[in-house]
Write a protein that holds these residues in place. Structure first.
Motif, PDB file in Angstrom:
ATOM      1  N   ASP A 166     -49.967  25.124  -3.510  1.00 41.94           N
ATOM      2  CA  ASP A 166     -50.636  24.004  -2.849  1.00 41.94           C
ATOM      3  C   ASP A 166     -50.056  23.744  -1.472  1.00 41.94           C
ATOM      4  N   ARG A 170     -48.807  25.850   0.494  1.00 40.03           N
ATOM      5  CA  ARG A 170     -49.288  26.892   1.412  1.00 40.03           C
ATOM      6  C   ARG A 170     -50.734  26.628   1.803  1.00 40.03           C
ATOM      7  N   VAL A 171     -51.521  26.188   0.834  1.00 38.97           N
ATOM      8  CA  VAL A 171     -52.920  25.852   1.127  1.00 38.97           C
ATOM      9  C   VAL A 171     -52.963  24.753   2.182  1.00 38.97           C
ATOM     10  N   VAL A 172     -52.099  23.760   1.995  1.00 41.15           N
ATOM     11  CA  VAL A 172     -52.071  22.646   2.945  1.00 41.15           C
ATOM     12  C   VAL A 172     -51.716  23.141   4.348  1.00 41.15           C
ATOM     13  N   ALA A 199     -52.174  26.123   5.596  1.00 38.57           N
ATOM     14  CA  ALA A 199     -53.296  26.894   6.138  1.00 38.57           C
ATOM     15  C   ALA A 199     -54.377  25.953   6.683  1.00 38.57           C
ATOM     16  N   LEU A 200     -54.738  24.959   5.885  1.00 32.93           N
ATOM     17  CA  LEU A 200     -55.813  24.065   6.313  1.00 32.93           C
ATOM     18  C   LEU A 200     -55.348  23.178   7.473  1.00 32.93           C
ATOM     19  N   THR A 220     -51.118  16.868  -2.631  1.00 35.70           N
ATOM     20  CA  THR A 220     -52.073  17.806  -2.040  1.00 35.70           C
ATOM     21  C   THR A 220     -53.411  17.123  -1.814  1.00 35.70           C
ATOM     22  N   LEU A 246     -54.927  16.628   1.884  1.00 33.69           N
ATOM     23  CA  LEU A 246     -56.191  17.293   2.199  1.00 33.69           C
ATOM     24  C   LEU A 246     -57.265  16.268   2.522  1.00 33.69           C
ATOM     25  N   LEU A 273     -57.984  31.965   0.246  1.00 36.92           N
ATOM     26  CA  LEU A 273     -57.280  31.021  -0.631  1.00 36.92           C
ATOM     27  C   LEU A 273     -57.308  31.504  -2.078  1.00 36.92           C
ATOM     28  N   PHE A 281     -53.774  32.297  -3.288  1.00 41.86           N
ATOM     29  CA  PHE A 281     -53.260  31.129  -3.999  1.00 41.86           C
ATOM     30  C   PHE A 281     -54.143  30.800  -5.187  1.00 41.86           C
TER      31      PHE A 281
END
Ligand SMILES: Nc1ncnc2c1ncn2[C@@H]1O[C@H](COP(=O)(O)OP(=O)(O)O)[C@@H](O)[C@H]1O
Ligand SMILES: [Mg+2]
Lengths: 440, 237, 401
Positions: free
Chosen positions: A311, A313-315, A317-318, C276, C280, C353, C357
């Motif tokens: 998560d 890493r996702v954050v 990236a975004l 998260t 986001l 993604l 991930f």
């Protein structure tokens, strides 16, 4: 010349304050968000003991069930278990190859003190052999680790953290005094300085970013008292477990084992030793799986236990895509801003400024705007991280800016602003002077 | 064609009130070619804007083609502009993003004509102004005179009954100015009413009738006119 | 309407539109993917645990006195708790679902056949457990007081007299009826299935099947134990501090573990997911705002740049509606171009993604919704500047030189 560029930049900023503020804001928001995301990633991914992280090794022996994997999550379904059996851990302590080593586990007990103002309370305890302190460079304020004899006979001695020392003894040198742990008197052998490695690499069982324990006792002192294991215990073999003795002699894995191996020679020697030990055990009917012993450095261990969550890493990236959108916005704003100053650039051109001069002039302005955006962004990131700390107790040690992230923010903002300003500056620099002069 | 009676127009800004037109009365007959002259700031453009329904007015009445236009909605006014009136501006006002043909077709689009019809009419209008070969040029690729001819073609494309031209030659040299005027005469000869604001006595002399505006009023007195004939022509109408 | 001329206009001034189109594209990619991740995480967090979540809390005791009367004090504690006004029921547990730590156990469907093994969470509960947790018993019975045995994780004597399974686990182990069947362990113990409950989640959000739980009549043998406390509906916040006070005052030689609500414990376990989701969400909102502002900025710039042009159009007969539609159409074209790139980017980002991930593949409907949302955003954003444009008077055509 640079001073002149700076002065002109300041005039230009003042001439179109709204646009300038919008550009700074666009960069600041982008930096604020991306640095917030990056900080969390950075804290998760950071090396908790950089000076010797490549010399400290988590020891894994594959004593597990031949018929089923140890752990099905993660990328490696059937590697060796994360922990050792008690009997193996005790056996490995006999080796003198490592510079230091420590078997340990987390337990808990109620602490009482003579200080009547401190009510009895439950504390996490690290039950360990004394190698822990030297190996992890745990700093002492008073006293020292217990001696080797205490590891052998489980003497009731304790090393306490600075926080407890402050609470119980008002921060004085308390070595030699006693505290009651689970109804037994323990003599204080040493008091620690503040010590809080993040992530708490030596034990990732519970909260990865929790603070270290405030109480350390010899492992033997804990097992003698049958203090519970506050961590993972995994058993696979059908064995009759009735007493704690049975448990200590079982195939259940639960002991954390670290070794300090300063060079490749000692690593190889130790691996040979481990393989020899397992061969010996295999001969005795244990270790039914094929030989698979591992020495993982701190970094490899953190990687293996996936401390950096997907998560995060996702954050990141975004968040960086978000930064790009902010920069596209900034490019648009800069085009509008520079379009307004094109006539004055044209006059400069007519007065003999080269195209490069004009571009440099604008890039100076853009760079200054970038740094302003970086500072504002840093403030935004600090606010964002603060709100995360407020909302999530577990992020108290993660959502924190450090110096390196501060520099990253400013540097990133500067480069981002330059990148965003390149095209607008080039466009103004390229413009034919006459066109603007005529239109004035 | 057009009849204005006692028209008043006041511009109010924070500081001043300007009476751009006061008690302005004028009648223009179908098929006329009227030149409007007068010193700068006298109210010529204001008159033209009101005549062309670009602006509203305060006092008085205005009948265009027999219809009282004072109470019309913005939408109705747009329609009348689109169908009955063609504008020619001093600064051409071609849409820079559109090429010549698209510029000329623009009023026809707002009339919701289909593509074939638009093309045919635009072609005819461009032929008339002698620019049929330049349909794919952008305004910036044309000379001033050519641009104004495109603007005239645009004004003609909708086959309006009334052409309003505000100093159409103001940005052109004298040769080009004469060409433009030739064109306007030709259009007028086909029966279209033309009202043209101009500074140039040479040009105003070519109109059927001269109207002199001074201080927001129509006046027959032309103190600056060096040519007495001009006065005669104006008075004679 | 004027598609051709809109496109031509854009191709003449392409930088601004390109910047905004790219913004729209990236915004779509980030927005759709962020929303998708948020949705995925929320789904995980929203899974019911099977207990009366709203009214359940947990406290406990940690004994330290050598002479502490473990069994007697627990019995007295429970009696006091169960008699306390506002407490619906209280009982001992080793852990609660979704809170991150607990026990797992391997059961065998057939004796001595390791190949029939099934992993499940194992809860130690007492005779109050059914009422305390608020479980729904679909078959069989709950445990009696005399069945509760003392259990030490590091070894104990004897075995449980019965076991209760969740429906999900029961169906997995015994597809044709679980009640009365024997469950075996690898160490040759066995117990009959005495009951089946509708639902009870495991303690770990990402380990084992969510509903594969089993319950056995047992109680930790010290030095620490948890009490699950179920309050009367709506009274949990009030009851928990009272309970702490009550326990603290009741006996010595032990400390009382600070009470927590089940919801707090689960929320803490989901820290990563919640953080998260929050980050986001903020990114998404800011992004939509930013892109909206970008569109407003470009459109305002265009309106200002085109003032004279708009006046001319009005002079040539364009109505206010025509002008408004022109800007809306222009924005639609611009957004559509952005969305064209956006679809590709969105898929590429999701592919990345999903590949790297723990994110699932994006269903096509999300793409469609994302496109519609951004189209609406674009139209909404351009509305302000477009209305300004409609207010430009036609006389601008004659007044501006
Ligand atoms: N929008 C406006 N606001 C205020 N005053 C105006 C405006 N337009 C024109 N005027 C004033 O009205 C008067 C008439 O202007 P105009 O009709 O343009 O004159 P002409 O075209 O004869 O030069 C002038 O004094 C001018 O300053
Ligand atoms: Mg004028």
């Amino acid at each position: 010349m640079f001073a002149h560029h700076l002065r002109t930049a300041w005039t230009s900023v003042r001439r179109s304050p709204v646009l300038s503020i919008l550009i700074v804001a666009a960069i600041a928001v982008g930096i604020g968000v991306s640095i917030t995301g990056l900080t969390i990633y950075h804290m998760l991914a950071r090396d908790p003991i950089p000076q010797k992280s490549d010399q400290l090794f988590r020891v894994q022996l594959d004593s597990w069930d031949p018929d089923s994997p140890f752990f099905e999550g993660g990328d490696e379904p059937s590697g060796p278990p994360f922990w050792l059996t008690y009997q193996d851990a005790m056996a490995l302590l006999e080796s003198d190859i490592p510079k230091a080593h420590a078997a340990n586990y987390r337990s808990a007990a109620v602490l009482e003190s003579d200080n009547p103002s401190v009510a009895p309370d439950v504390y996490g305890i690290r039950a360990t052999t004394r190698g822990f302190f030297s190996m992890f460079e745990v700093p002492f304020r008073y006293g020292a680790a217990w001696d080797a004899a205490a590891d052998q006979d489980g003497a009731p001695v304790v090393v306490i953290g600075e926080k407890i020392n402050d609470e119980l003894f008002g921060g004085e040198d308390s070595t030699g005094r006693t505290v009651r742990l689970g109804d037994d008197e323990f003599r204080v052998a040493g008091v620690l300085e503040h010590w809080s490695p993040h992530p708490r690499f030596y034990d990732l069982n519970m909260t990865t970013f929790g603070d270290p324990e405030q109480l350390f006792v010899p492992m033997r002192a804990a097992t003698d008292r049958e203090w519970a294991i506050n961590g993972n215990t995994s058993c696979w073999k059908p064995e009759s477990l009735v007493t704690f003795r049975d448990f200590l002699g079982s195939e259940c894995v639960w002991v954390l084992f670290w070794a300090e191996l300063p060079d490749s020679a000692s690593r190889e020697a130790y691996m040979t030793y481990l393989n020899g030990y397992v061969d010996q055990q295999k001969a005795a009917g244990r270790f039914p799986r094929p030989m698979d012993n591992r020495l993982r450095s701190v970094e490899e261990w953190l990687e293996h236990r996936q401390v950096v969550s997907d998560d995060s890493r996702v954050v990141v990236a975004l968040a960086f895509l978000f930064l790009i959108v902010c920069l596209l916005n900034a490019v648009g704003l800069m085009l509008a801003k520079f379009a307004g100053t094109a006539p004055s650039a044209a006059i400069r051109r007519a007065l003999g400024a080269s195209r490069g001069d004009i571009v440099r002039q604008y890039l100076t302005e853009v760079g200054a705007i970038g740094i302003a955006g970086g500072l504002a962004g840093l403030a935004l990131a600090a606010t964002g991280l603060w709100s995360l700390r407020q909302g999530f107790e577990d992020l108290a040690n993660v959502a924190r800016l450090d110096l390196s992230m501060g520099f990253t923010a400013i540097g990133l903002a500067f480069l981002a602003a330059l990148a965003a300003g390149l095209y607008p500056a080039w466009r103004v620099g390229r413009a034919v002077p006459v066109r603007f002069l005529k239109s004035q | 064609m057009l009849e204005m009676q006692h028209i008043g127009k006041v511009y109010r800004t924070e500081l001043v009130e300007t009476h751009a037109l006061r008690d302005f009365s004028l009648r223009v007959n179908e098929g006329d070619f009227v030149a409007v002259t007068g010193p700068s700031g006298s109210g010529k453009t204001t008159f033209l804007n009101i005549a062309g329904l670009l602006e509203t007015f305060g006092d008085g009445t205005y009948r265009l083609d027999g219809e009282d236009v004072s109470g019309l909605s913005d939408k109705q006014r747009s329609r009348i502009r689109n169908q009955k009136i063609g504008f020619i501006f001093q600064s051409f006002n071609l849409i820079p993003d559109l090429d010549v043909a698209d510029n000329v077709e623009l009023p026809l689009r707002y009339r919701r004509l289909d593509r074939g019809e638009r093309k045919a009419r635009a072609e005819r209008a461009l032929e008339l102004v002698g620019l049929a070969s330049r349909t794919r040029h952008l305004p910036s690729q044309l000379s001033g005179g050519q641009q104004q001819r495109v603007a005239i073609a645009r004004a003609l494309a909708g086959e309006p009954r009334l052409i309003l031209a505000d100093e159409p030659t103001g940005n052109l040299d004298s040769l080009m100015a004469r060409q433009v005027l030739d064109l306007l005469e030709e259009i007028n000869a086909r029966g279209t009413t033309v009202i043209m604001v101009t500074h140039d006595p040479d040009l105003s002399r070519r109109a059927h009738r001269n109207v002199h505006v001074l201080d927001g009023r129509v006046t027959d007195f032309k103190p600056y006119d060096p040519v007495p004939g001009g006065l005669a022509a104006g008075a004679g109408a | 309407m004027e598609l051709g001329s809109i496109l031509k206009g854009m191709s003449r001034n392409w930088v601004g539109p390109l910047l905004v189109a790219l913004q729209v594209a990236i915004t779509m990619a980030v927005m759709v993917n962020a929303l998708f991740v948020i949705q995925e995480r929320r789904e995980v967090m929203a899974r019911p645990t099977g207990v009366d979540e709203a009214n359940l809390g947990r406290t406990g005791i940690f004994a330290y006195a050598d002479d502490f009367d473990w069994t007697g004090e627990i019995r007295a504690d429970l009696e006091a708790l169960n008699n306390h006004p506002g407490v619906h029921a209280a009982g001992t547990v080793n852990s609660l679902p979704g809170t991150g730590s607990g026990w797992s156990s391997t059961w065998l469907v057939e004796e001595n056949k390791p190949e029939t093994s099934v992993q499940s969470a194992m809860y130690l509960v007492d005779e109050h457990g059914l009422e305390t947790l608020g479980l729904e018993l679909v078959e069989g019975r709950w445990f009696r007081e005399d069945e509760i045995i003392d259990v030490d994780p590091t070894g104990f004597e004897g075995f449980f007299s019965g076991i209760v399974l969740t429906e999900s686990l029961a169906n997995k182990m015994f597809p044709d009826g679980a009640l009365g069947r024997m469950v075996y362990t690898e160490s040759e113990d066995q117990a009959p299935v005495v009951g089946v409950v509708r639902q009870l989640a495991v303690p770990w959000p990402s380990y084992l099947e969510w509903e594969d739980s089993s319950l056995v009549p047992g109680r930790l043998s010290g030095p620490a134990i948890f009490y699950a406390v179920r309050a009367e509906p709506g009274r949990l916040e009030q009851v928990l501090p009272e309970v702490e006070e009550l326990l603290t005052g009741r006996a010595s030689g032990r400390t009382v573990l600070p009470p927590e609500t089940h919801r707090e414990m689960v929320a803490e376990e989901f820290t990563d997911e919640r953080a998260t989701v929050r980050i986001l969400f903020v990114i998404m909102v800011l992004l939509v705002l930013l892109t909206g502002l970008g569109i407003v900025g470009l459109a305002s710039f265009n309106v200002r740049r085109r003032t004279r042009q708009i006046g001319t159009r009005r002079a040539l007969g364009a109505t206010r509606g025509d002008i408004l539609r022109y800007f809306l159409a222009e924005n639609a074209v611009l957004t559509a171009m952005g969305l064209g790139i956006g679809v590709v980017l969105t898929y590429a980002l999701n592919y990345f993604l999903a590949d790297q991930f723990n994110v699932a593949r994006l269903p096509g409907s999300w793409l469609l919704i994302g496109m519609l949302a951004l189209l609406a955003l674009g139209q909404l954003a351009v509305l302000g500047p477009a209305r300004t444009a409609t207010r430009i008077p036609p006389a601008v055509a004659t007044r501006t030189v």
